[in-house]
Design a protein around this motif. Structure first.
Motif, PDB file in Angstrom:
ATOM      1  N   ASN A 178       3.506  -1.463   5.513  1.00  0.00           N
ATOM      2  CA  ASN A 178       2.871  -1.204   4.216  1.00  0.00           C
ATOM      3  C   ASN A 178       1.808  -0.114   4.348  1.00  0.00           C
ATOM      4  O   ASN A 178       1.431   0.517   3.371  1.00  0.00           O
ATOM      5  CB  ASN A 178       2.202  -2.472   3.681  1.00  0.00           C
ATOM      6  CG  ASN A 178       3.201  -3.588   3.466  1.00  0.00           C
ATOM      7  OD1 ASN A 178       4.282  -3.372   2.922  1.00  0.00           O
ATOM      8  ND2 ASN A 178       2.859  -4.785   3.905  1.00  0.00           N
TER       9      ASN A 178
ATOM     10  N   CYS B 297       6.855  -6.304   0.055  1.00  0.00           N
ATOM     11  CA  CYS B 297       6.195  -6.126   1.355  1.00  0.00           C
ATOM     12  C   CYS B 297       7.217  -5.624   2.369  1.00  0.00           C
ATOM     13  O   CYS B 297       8.309  -6.169   2.498  1.00  0.00           O
ATOM     14  CB  CYS B 297       5.587  -7.442   1.827  1.00  0.00           C
ATOM     15  SG  CYS B 297       5.028  -7.371   3.535  1.00  0.00           S
TER      16      CYS B 297
ATOM     17  N   CYS C   6       0.824 -13.521   5.168  1.00  0.00           N
ATOM     18  CA  CYS C   6       2.076 -13.088   4.543  1.00  0.00           C
ATOM     19  C   CYS C   6       3.225 -13.350   5.516  1.00  0.00           C
ATOM     20  O   CYS C   6       3.112 -13.119   6.718  1.00  0.00           O
ATOM     21  CB  CYS C   6       1.980 -11.600   4.222  1.00  0.00           C
ATOM     22  SG  CYS C   6       3.544 -10.838   3.754  1.00  0.00           S
TER      23      CYS C   6
ATOM     24  N   CYS D 147       4.308  -9.515   6.889  1.00  0.00           N
ATOM     25  CA  CYS D 147       3.406  -8.601   7.598  1.00  0.00           C
ATOM     26  C   CYS D 147       2.208  -9.318   8.212  1.00  0.00           C
ATOM     27  O   CYS D 147       1.419  -8.689   8.918  1.00  0.00           O
ATOM     28  CB  CYS D 147       2.929  -7.503   6.655  1.00  0.00           C
ATOM     29  SG  CYS D 147       1.758  -8.081   5.417  1.00  0.00           S
TER      30      CYS D 147
ATOM     31  N   CYS E  89       2.448 -10.903   0.516  1.00  0.00           N
ATOM     32  CA  CYS E  89       1.278 -10.185   0.011  1.00  0.00           C
ATOM     33  C   CYS E  89       1.666  -9.437  -1.260  1.00  0.00           C
ATOM     34  O   CYS E  89       0.850  -9.232  -2.144  1.00  0.00           O
ATOM     35  CB  CYS E  89       0.733  -9.240   1.076  1.00  0.00           C
ATOM     36  SG  CYS E  89       1.898  -7.999   1.634  1.00  0.00           S
TER      37      CYS E  89
HETATM   38 ZN   LIG Z   1       3.033  -8.635   3.551  1.00  0.00          ZN
END
Ligand SMILES: [Zn+2]
Ligand SMILES: [Zn+2]
Length: 186
Positions: A158, A146, A67, A70, A142
């Motif tokens: 998250n 996010c 991602c 993250c 993701c």
């Molecule tokens: Zn993410």
């Protein structure tokens, strides 16, 4: 996986095959990405009326890409749907075909058929690697919302808040960081 093109090149037949990518990872200059599901991709090869080779492919290859915010792995299905036309060229002599590839050059250029055509064989892995690159997503998240990583401690937000004072970083720290990045460029 190698697809033998003798029937097409010598007998003008059409061939169709369900291909899977034989690579465990897709490797590019910007990283390597594990293959989660390698197909199948339906590949058909035939000559058009001018004698050009036409390679059609349709299918999905799923890869894991981090991602953008993250860095968690996201499974991304790359929908491949392509037509590659290879201009007719001087026939490859059987001797040449037997000798195999001239060099072990792994540079991938999806538009240069020399990288996936090897005598009478089509190197499906190299072809699909090039097509995957052409269909590479410009952004991978993701999920749409996010929250990314905490810039202070690096926790994945998250999964919950870490309690860091992130607001202090905003306007003034951004300027300081700008100065630092300018130093880095020198
Ligand atoms: Zn993410
Ligand atoms: Zn934090």
């Amino acid at each position: 996986m190698m697809l033998n093109l003798t029937d097409v090149l010598l007998d003008d037949k059409r061939i169709a095959a369900e291909a899977v990518i034989g690579l465990k990872e897709l490797e590019f200059s910007f990283g390597s990405f594990p293959v989660e599901k390698s197909g199948p991709v339906l590949i058909t090869v035939e000559k058009d009326e001018k004698g050009n080779l036409e390679i059609d492919g349709r299918g999905t290859v799923s890869v894991r890409i981090p991602c953008d915010r993250c860095l968690d792995d996201v499974t991304v299905p790359l929908e491949l749907d392509f037509v590659e036309k290879v201009p007719q060229r001087a026939e490859v002599s059987p001797e040449e075909a037997r000798r195999g590839p001239e060099s072990e050059d792994d540079d991938i250029s999806a538009f240069d058929p020399d990288c996936y055509l090897d005598g009478y064989n089509l190197d499906v892995d190299k072809l699909l690697l090039g097509e995957a690159l052409l269909n590479w997503p410009s952004r991978v998240l993701c999920r749409e919302d996010c929250k990314g990583l905490c810039p202070v401690c690096g926790q994945n937000l998250n999964h919950g808040d870490c309690g860091c004072e992130r607001k202090a970083l905003d306007p003034r720290m951004a300027k300081v960081l700008d100065v630092f990045s300018k130093f880095k460029e020198v």
